[in-house]
Design an enzyme around this catalytic site. Structure first.
Site, mmCIF file in Angstrom:
data_model
loop_
_atom_site.group_PDB
_atom_site.id
_atom_site.type_symbol
_atom_site.label_atom_id
_atom_site.label_comp_id
_atom_site.label_asym_id
_atom_site.label_seq_id
_atom_site.Cartn_x
_atom_site.Cartn_y
_atom_site.Cartn_z
ATOM 1 C CG ASP A 103 40.539 16.604 -9.261
ATOM 2 O OD1 ASP A 103 40.379 17.542 -8.488
ATOM 3 O OD2 ASP A 103 40.060 15.461 -9.099
ATOM 4 C CB THR A 125 44.260 20.359 -16.486
ATOM 5 O OG1 THR A 125 43.120 19.911 -17.234
ATOM 6 C CG2 THR A 125 43.757 21.291 -15.406
HETATM 7 O O1 F6P Z 1 42.024 16.308 -18.206
HETATM 8 C C1 F6P Z 1 42.318 16.681 -19.479
HETATM 9 C C2 F6P Z 1 41.539 15.895 -20.489
HETATM 10 O O2 F6P Z 1 41.981 16.277 -21.767
HETATM 11 C C3 F6P Z 1 40.030 15.995 -20.405
HETATM 12 O O3 F6P Z 1 39.503 17.162 -20.991
HETATM 13 C C4 F6P Z 1 39.598 14.756 -21.134
HETATM 14 O O4 F6P Z 1 38.314 14.381 -20.735
HETATM 15 C C5 F6P Z 1 40.630 13.754 -20.699
HETATM 16 O O5 F6P Z 1 41.774 14.499 -20.351
HETATM 17 C C6 F6P Z 1 40.990 12.734 -21.727
HETATM 18 O O6 F6P Z 1 41.905 11.852 -21.162
HETATM 19 P P1 F6P Z 1 42.758 10.760 -21.942
HETATM 20 O O7 F6P Z 1 43.809 11.502 -22.719
HETATM 21 O O8 F6P Z 1 43.339 9.916 -20.872
HETATM 22 O O9 F6P Z 1 41.828 10.067 -22.849
#
Ligand code: F6P
Length: 319
Positions: A103, A125
């Site tokens: 997104d 994603t």
């Molecule tokens: O957008 C993918 C995702 O894995 C989500 O499911 C999760 O909430 C987020 O990214 C975690 O992000 P980060 O790796 O920045 O902690």
């Protein structure tokens, strides 16, 4: 269009490498030069850009992560950051950009397009929450990772007659929780799209217990609340011996499934075709196994719909 760029941005997803490979090889096949931008929009601003050859993407189709690396870049949310990015691209004579991500990455691609630099969004994603496509690259692999974990947890849950709360990723979208819950045979699935009712969860668990069930698996999407928090509430209500497994970032890793490699290859190649056809500002996706594309602003305005039939079915089958 004679020279294009490609980057991966946001949370990485298995199959991003296969998508990068498809972009690079399709472009070269069509006589277009390709530049890889490292570390997402961050690397675009700082100019971490290198020309890619056919061999640059050899031996990566089966690898998780992204060879271009990824980042979440706050500076790119600003117009100043976006203009810096465009400057870097123009300095190298790059005329179009393919952005593989979720997104936030799409929003960056939209902004660049509005500033006159044509971009194509490719959905990558594990969340499966991008409008304009039935599936995103990485979802199938993450789903299989979660299923594998649930199957293993089920073994120990059954031996010890315990209730397990399994927390999966998904801040805003319950797709991963729902699909994993249904295909992993979970008793209860909690998703951000539907507020849960503790009484009915309790009833369901107690009924199962009465008819001889000795263990239960509850899937909680992280957007609902943490698995630990939910387990605490549940234990207070039921006194069931409860354990928690937070699957975390392991869900984002691993070799992509064949389904994700296929999807990535098809979408990556289609993105190149769109740029060559002079169609910037679009997203690519798959609907009913057919490749589709949408205006990026329209796609971003469409709400992501959870498949309610699947949600209903999950409730019917976990009685
Ligand atoms: O957008 C993918 C995702 O894995 C989500 O499911 C999760 O909430 C987020 O990214 C975690 O992000 P980060 O790796 O920045 O902690």
């Amino acid at each position: 269009m004679k020279r294009i760029g490609v980057l991966t941005s946001g949370g990485d997803a298995p199959g991003m490498n296969a998508a990068v490979r498809a972009v690079v090889r399709k472009a070269i096949y069509q006589g277009v030069e390709v530049y890889g931008i490292y570390q997402g929009y961050q690397g675009l601003i700082t100019g971490q850009i290198e020309k890619m050859e056919v061999g640059s993407v050899g031996d990566i189709i089966h690898r998780g992560g992204t060879m271009l690396r990824s980042a979440r870049c706050q500076e790119f949310v600003t117009k100043e950051g976006q203009l810096k990015g465009i400057q870097q691209l123009k300095a190298l004579g790059i005329e179009g950009l393919i952005v593989i991500g979720g997104d936030g990455s799409y929003r960056g691609a939209k902004a660049l397009t509005e500033l006159g630099f044509p971009c194509i969004g490719v959905p990558g994603t594990i969340d499966n929450d991008i409008p304009g496509t039935d599936f995103t690259i990485g979802f199938d692999t993450a789903l299989n990772t979660v299923i594998d974990a649930i199957d293993k947890i089920r073994d120990t849950a059954s031996s010890h007659e315990r209730t397990f709360v399994v927390e999966v990723m998904g801040r805003n979208a319950g797709d991963l929780a729902l699909w994993a819950g249904l295909s992993g045979g979970a008793e209860t699935i909690l998703i951000p799209e539907d507020p849960f009712d503790m009484d009915s969860i309790k009833d369901r668990l107690l009924k199962g217990h009465e008819r001889g069930k000795r263990h239960s698996i509850i899937i909680v999407a992280e957007g609902v609340m943490s698995g630990n928090e939910f387990a605490k509430k549940l234990e207070e209500e039921t006194q069931f011996d409860t354990r928690v497994s937070v699957l975390g970032h392991m869900q984002r890793g691993g070799s992509p499934t064949a389904v994700d490699r296929m999807l990535a290859s098809r979408l990556g190649a289609r993105a190149v075709e769109l740029l060559i056809e002079g169609k910037g500002g679009r997203t690519v996706g798959i609907e009913k196994n057919q490749l589709v594309d949408y205006d990026i602003s329209e796609a971003l305005a469409m709400p992501h719909q959870l498949d309610l039939d699947i949600y209903r079915l999950s409730k019917e089958l976990s009685i």
